[in-house]
Motif scaffolding. Structure first.
Motif, PDB file in Angstrom:
ATOM      1  N   GLU A 171     -58.122  85.294 -41.075  1.00  0.00           N
ATOM      2  CA  GLU A 171     -57.914  84.469 -39.881  1.00  0.00           C
ATOM      3  C   GLU A 171     -58.030  83.007 -40.284  1.00  0.00           C
ATOM      4  O   GLU A 171     -58.949  82.635 -41.034  1.00  0.00           O
ATOM      5  N   SER A 172     -57.111  82.179 -39.776  1.00  0.00           N
ATOM      6  CA  SER A 172     -57.019  80.805 -40.280  1.00  0.00           C
ATOM      7  C   SER A 172     -56.591  79.816 -39.201  1.00  0.00           C
ATOM      8  O   SER A 172     -55.838  80.156 -38.281  1.00  0.00           O
ATOM      9  N   ASN A 173     -57.069  78.584 -39.352  1.00  0.00           N
ATOM     10  CA  ASN A 173     -56.594  77.464 -38.543  1.00  0.00           C
ATOM     11  C   ASN A 173     -56.651  76.201 -39.402  1.00  0.00           C
ATOM     12  O   ASN A 173     -57.282  76.165 -40.463  1.00  0.00           O
ATOM     13  N   TYR A 174     -56.016  75.159 -38.920  1.00  0.00           N
ATOM     14  CA  TYR A 174     -56.096  73.851 -39.567  1.00  0.00           C
ATOM     15  C   TYR A 174     -57.491  73.255 -39.352  1.00  0.00           C
ATOM     16  O   TYR A 174     -58.189  73.579 -38.388  1.00  0.00           O
ATOM     17  N   GLY A 175     -57.895  72.372 -40.256  1.00  0.00           N
ATOM     18  CA  GLY A 175     -59.168  71.679 -40.107  1.00  0.00           C
ATOM     19  C   GLY A 175     -60.351  72.535 -40.521  1.00  0.00           C
ATOM     20  O   GLY A 175     -60.249  73.395 -41.400  1.00  0.00           O
ATOM     21  N   LEU A 176     -61.491  72.314 -39.870  1.00  0.00           N
ATOM     22  CA  LEU A 176     -62.715  73.046 -40.195  1.00  0.00           C
ATOM     23  C   LEU A 176     -62.675  74.461 -39.621  1.00  0.00           C
ATOM     24  O   LEU A 176     -62.030  74.719 -38.597  1.00  0.00           O
ATOM     25  N   GLY A 177     -63.428  75.363 -40.257  1.00  0.00           N
ATOM     26  CA  GLY A 177     -63.457  76.750 -39.818  1.00  0.00           C
ATOM     27  C   GLY A 177     -64.196  76.973 -38.516  1.00  0.00           C
ATOM     28  O   GLY A 177     -64.115  78.060 -37.935  1.00  0.00           O
ATOM     29  N   LYS A 178     -64.889  75.955 -38.021  1.00  0.00           N
ATOM     30  CA  LYS A 178     -65.646  76.078 -36.770  1.00  0.00           C
ATOM     31  C   LYS A 178     -64.763  76.535 -35.620  1.00  0.00           C
ATOM     32  O   LYS A 178     -65.189  77.311 -34.755  1.00  0.00           O
ATOM     33  N   SER A 179     -63.490  76.090 -35.606  1.00  0.00           N
ATOM     34  CA  SER A 179     -62.597  76.464 -34.507  1.00  0.00           C
ATOM     35  C   SER A 179     -62.298  77.961 -34.514  1.00  0.00           C
ATOM     36  O   SER A 179     -62.070  78.561 -33.466  1.00  0.00           O
ATOM     37  N   VAL A 180     -62.317  78.574 -35.707  1.00  0.00           N
ATOM     38  CA  VAL A 180     -62.082  80.010 -35.827  1.00  0.00           C
ATOM     39  C   VAL A 180     -63.366  80.782 -35.532  1.00  0.00           C
ATOM     40  O   VAL A 180     -63.388  81.723 -34.729  1.00  0.00           O
ATOM     41  N   VAL A 181     -64.455  80.384 -36.183  1.00  0.00           N
ATOM     42  CA  VAL A 181     -65.729  81.089 -36.051  1.00  0.00           C
ATOM     43  C   VAL A 181     -66.233  81.059 -34.614  1.00  0.00           C
ATOM     44  O   VAL A 181     -66.765  82.054 -34.103  1.00  0.00           O
ATOM     45  N   ASP A 182     -66.060  79.926 -33.934  1.00  0.00           N
ATOM     46  CA  ASP A 182     -66.549  79.778 -32.560  1.00  0.00           C
ATOM     47  C   ASP A 182     -65.546  80.237 -31.509  1.00  0.00           C
ATOM     48  O   ASP A 182     -65.821  80.145 -30.310  1.00  0.00           O
ATOM     49  N   GLY A 183     -64.370  80.708 -31.930  1.00  0.00           N
ATOM     50  CA  GLY A 183     -63.384  81.213 -30.977  1.00  0.00           C
ATOM     51  C   GLY A 183     -62.751  80.136 -30.120  1.00  0.00           C
ATOM     52  O   GLY A 183     -62.318  80.404 -28.986  1.00  0.00           O
ATOM     53  N   ILE A 184     -62.656  78.919 -30.647  1.00  0.00           N
ATOM     54  CA  ILE A 184     -62.084  77.810 -29.877  1.00  0.00           C
ATOM     55  C   ILE A 184     -60.571  77.948 -29.745  1.00  0.00           C
ATOM     56  O   ILE A 184     -59.973  77.522 -28.748  1.00  0.00           O
ATOM     57  N   VAL A 185     -59.927  78.551 -30.754  1.00  0.00           N
ATOM     58  CA  VAL A 185     -58.477  78.752 -30.728  1.00  0.00           C
ATOM     59  C   VAL A 185     -58.157  80.209 -31.034  1.00  0.00           C
ATOM     60  O   VAL A 185     -59.015  80.973 -31.472  1.00  0.00           O
ATOM     61  N   THR A 186     -56.908  80.582 -30.784  1.00  0.00           N
ATOM     62  CA  THR A 186     -56.396  81.848 -31.290  1.00  0.00           C
ATOM     63  C   THR A 186     -55.830  81.566 -32.669  1.00  0.00           C
ATOM     64  O   THR A 186     -54.792  80.906 -32.793  1.00  0.00           O
ATOM     65  N   PRO A 187     -56.488  82.017 -33.738  1.00  0.00           N
ATOM     66  CA  PRO A 187     -56.051  81.653 -35.083  1.00  0.00           C
ATOM     67  C   PRO A 187     -54.884  82.505 -35.558  1.00  0.00           C
ATOM     68  O   PRO A 187     -54.534  83.519 -34.933  1.00  0.00           O
ATOM     69  N   ASP A 188     -54.279  82.103 -36.660  1.00  0.00           N
ATOM     70  CA  ASP A 188     -53.357  82.994 -37.343  1.00  0.00           C
ATOM     71  C   ASP A 188     -54.154  84.197 -37.842  1.00  0.00           C
ATOM     72  O   ASP A 188     -55.301  84.060 -38.282  1.00  0.00           O
ATOM     73  N   SER A 189     -53.542  85.378 -37.782  1.00  0.00           N
ATOM     74  CA  SER A 189     -54.203  86.589 -38.262  1.00  0.00           C
ATOM     75  C   SER A 189     -53.238  87.342 -39.166  1.00  0.00           C
ATOM     76  O   SER A 189     -52.098  87.615 -38.775  1.00  0.00           O
ATOM     77  N   ILE A 190     -53.680  87.640 -40.381  1.00  0.00           N
ATOM     78  CA  ILE A 190     -52.810  88.221 -41.389  1.00  0.00           C
ATOM     79  C   ILE A 190     -53.447  89.462 -41.980  1.00  0.00           C
ATOM     80  O   ILE A 190     -54.615  89.447 -42.361  1.00  0.00           O
ATOM     81  N   GLU A 191     -52.683  90.552 -42.046  1.00  0.00           N
ATOM     82  CA  GLU A 191     -53.110  91.753 -42.769  1.00  0.00           C
ATOM     83  C   GLU A 191     -52.485  91.705 -44.156  1.00  0.00           C
ATOM     84  O   GLU A 191     -51.264  91.605 -44.293  1.00  0.00           O
ATOM     85  N   TYR A 192     -53.315  91.773 -45.167  1.00  0.00           N
ATOM     86  CA  TYR A 192     -52.843  91.659 -46.540  1.00  0.00           C
ATOM     87  C   TYR A 192     -53.145  92.964 -47.262  1.00  0.00           C
ATOM     88  O   TYR A 192     -54.292  93.335 -47.453  1.00  0.00           O
ATOM     89  N   ILE A 193     -52.075  93.676 -47.649  1.00  0.00           N
ATOM     90  CA  ILE A 193     -52.216  94.967 -48.315  1.00  0.00           C
ATOM     91  C   ILE A 193     -51.604  94.872 -49.704  1.00  0.00           C
ATOM     92  O   ILE A 193     -50.488  94.378 -49.876  1.00  0.00           O
ATOM     93  N   ASN A 194     -52.348  95.346 -50.686  1.00  0.00           N
ATOM     94  CA  ASN A 194     -51.911  95.264 -52.085  1.00  0.00           C
ATOM     95  C   ASN A 194     -51.646  93.804 -52.448  1.00  0.00           C
ATOM     96  O   ASN A 194     -52.544  93.000 -52.427  1.00  0.00           O
ATOM     97  N   GLU A 195     -50.413  93.433 -52.689  1.00  0.00           N
ATOM     98  CA  GLU A 195     -50.138  92.073 -53.150  1.00  0.00           C
ATOM     99  C   GLU A 195     -49.300  91.256 -52.177  1.00  0.00           C
ATOM    100  O   GLU A 195     -48.733  90.231 -52.558  1.00  0.00           O
ATOM    101  N   GLU A 196     -49.206  91.663 -50.940  1.00  0.00           N
ATOM    102  CA  GLU A 196     -48.396  90.891 -50.003  1.00  0.00           C
ATOM    103  C   GLU A 196     -48.883  91.057 -48.567  1.00  0.00           C
ATOM    104  O   GLU A 196     -49.564  92.020 -48.229  1.00  0.00           O
ATOM    105  N   ALA A 197     -48.546  90.041 -47.762  1.00  0.00           N
ATOM    106  CA  ALA A 197     -48.887  90.075 -46.346  1.00  0.00           C
ATOM    107  C   ALA A 197     -47.952  91.047 -45.637  1.00  0.00           C
ATOM    108  O   ALA A 197     -46.730  90.919 -45.722  1.00  0.00           O
ATOM    109  N   LYS A 198     -48.516  92.041 -44.967  1.00  0.00           N
ATOM    110  CA  LYS A 198     -47.716  93.057 -44.297  1.00  0.00           C
ATOM    111  C   LYS A 198     -47.488  92.734 -42.826  1.00  0.00           C
ATOM    112  O   LYS A 198     -46.499  93.143 -42.234  1.00  0.00           O
TER     113      LYS A 198
END
Length: 279
Positions: free
Chosen positions: A171-198
């Protein structure tokens, strides 16, 4: 980084209650808590962890007072102050978000205030509801680290925390991770299996939190940036490899916090066991 470590080690010589995170003694979780222990072990294994110190659960405010400004200065002038309670980040209880974290601490006086805030946060109502009872300040060690002025940050799991599958969830956002950890935004969410994002879910990252000359600020994200993934394919691979390596070397399915700085260096900010797995 090495010169800072040398200065820290010299300054703290003979003070057993405050030690560098790179010192192997800080991996003693009975004195310094599991969070500090995991970070200390990660440093010793070669992971890129922000330079810092950990204050033993036995350390008094009076011991810290004479060193507070020196610690801030030695760690680059802007630090993050976090809890490392003895029961925190265990295999069964993560305490994620239960204790207070103080960011953008710039003076010795602010550091002492942050120390008091973190030590007293074991008495909060939401922690007592989570744990069943308060946690005394004497069971809370305190981690102080140089702050990473991140361009992108967030969390990652080396296993799917819901299904236990061996895929990395990022899970990712721009800037500091506080926005993700504190649920301030809906972050990008990526499932990564083996060697690529699925599977990539583009979150509407309408806000981000940054460090400015005036302190921590919440700013609007450019519209075009909200509509694309905040991480490149190469960066996703770097995070996935980091999460897997943390699991392999630290010996537990890992819930990590990470950050990219302006030089695109990937930093490991925290590492704890995933407590929801049924392996």
């Amino acid at each position: 980084m090495e010169s800072i470590e040398i200065v820290l080690t010299e300054k703290l010589k003979g003070i057993s209650e405050i030690v560098s995170l790179s010192d192997s003694i800080s991996s003693d979780s009975s004195l310094f808590g599991a969070k500090a222990s995991n970070l200390s072990r990660a440093i010793q294994m070669g992971f890129a962890v922000p330079v810092g110190v950990v204050i033993s659960k036995l350390c008094t405010r009076e011991t810290l007072e004479s060193l507070a400004q020196d610690i801030v200065d030695m760690l680059g002038g802007i630090v993050a102050v976090r809890s490392s309670a003895v029961k925190e980040d265990s295999d069964t209880e993560a305490f994620a978000g239960m204790f207070e974290t103080c960011l953008d601490v710039r003076t010795g006086e602010e550091l002492l205030s942050a120390f008091d805030t973190v030590k007293s946060s074991g008495n909060s109502e939401h922690l007592k509801k989570y744990h069943g009872k308060a946690i005394d300040g004497e069971e809370i060690a305190v981690v102080i680290q140089s702050m990473v002025n991140s361009t992108r940050a967030g969390v990652a799991f080396s296993r799917d925390p819901l299904t236990s599958e061996k895929k990395v969830i990022i899970e990712s956002n721009y800037g500091l991770g506080k926005s993700v950890v504190d649920g301030i935004v809906t972050p990008d969410s990526i499932e990564y299996i083996n060697e690529e994002a699925k599977e990539i879910f583009i979150g509407y990252k309408s806000k981000q939190i940054i460090i400015s000359k005036d302190g921590i600020e919440e700013i609007e994200t450019k519209e075009e940036d909200t509509q694309k993934c905040s991480l490149s394919d190469g960066e996703l691979q770097m995070i996935a490899e980091l999460a897997r390596e943390v699991e392999e070397k630290l010996g537990f399915p890992a819930d990590i916090e990470w950050a990219f700085d302006s030089n695109n260096t990937l930093w490991l900010l925290q590492a704890r066991p995933i407590t929801t797995l049924k392996l």
